[in-house]
Structure formats: C-alpha cells, structure tokens
Design a protein around this motif. Sequence first.
Motif, PDB file in Angstrom:
ATOM      1  N   THR A 299      41.450  32.526  38.614  1.00  0.00           N
ATOM      2  CA  THR A 299      42.821  32.790  39.060  1.00  0.00           C
ATOM      3  C   THR A 299      42.926  34.202  39.645  1.00  0.00           C
TER       4      THR A 299
ATOM      5  N   ARG B  64      41.416  34.008  43.105  1.00  0.00           N
ATOM      6  CA  ARG B  64      42.213  33.231  44.065  1.00  0.00           C
ATOM      7  C   ARG B  64      43.522  33.902  44.443  1.00  0.00           C
ATOM      8  N   PHE B  65      44.112  34.632  43.488  1.00  0.00           N
ATOM      9  CA  PHE B  65      45.412  35.265  43.724  1.00  0.00           C
ATOM     10  C   PHE B  65      45.346  36.750  43.383  1.00  0.00           C
TER      11      PHE B  65
ATOM     12  N   SER C 111      48.310  39.259  41.861  1.00  0.00           N
ATOM     13  CA  SER C 111      49.463  38.602  41.224  1.00  0.00           C
ATOM     14  C   SER C 111      49.211  38.282  39.747  1.00  0.00           C
TER      15      SER C 111
END
Length: 95
Positions: free
Chosen positions: A42, A45-46, A49
Amino acid sequence: MKQYKLLGADGNVYLSETPGTFGGNGKLKIYGRLDCPSALSTIRRFPGSYEKSRVFFADEKTALAAGYRPCGNCLREKYQEYMNDPQKYREKFGL
C-alpha cells in the motif's frame, strides 16, 4: 538521541527512544509486523497517503489496548484467534 513516535494504550502519541515493534493503520485500526506485505504494498502504490494514517506500537498488548486488531495477512494465526473470540484473545494480554 533519535525519538520515535509511538501510540500508547490510551490512543495518544508519545516519544520513545526505542522504535516500535508493530505498525498499524490508524483508520482501519489494524496492527501488524513492520514488514507486513500488505502495508508495504500500500505504501508503494499510494506514496504519501498511507503514511499519514500509519501508527507504531511498542508491543502487541499496547496495540490491543488502543483498540486495534491483528492483521489478517502478516499475523494470520493471531487474526483468526482474535476473530474467533476477541475478548478471550485480549484476556491473554491481561486486557
């Protein structure tokens, strides 16, 4: 000396000279290993954030006391035991 931000059992952040042993997601109230494949994926991928909701704990008892549950990926056996009976699992830690 370096200071680490850890989440306490009361949900408040405090500074520690010792890094946390567990990481967590403050929005989902999940904790897991620092090398959890789900969390690392995660983060990749982001970028930027997920880190905003990332929290750290000194130990598993503190994570449970703060209202978090084990990760179903990196702590699969603990997750299954917790989901079978959350109160019984918490009692193992004196909570």
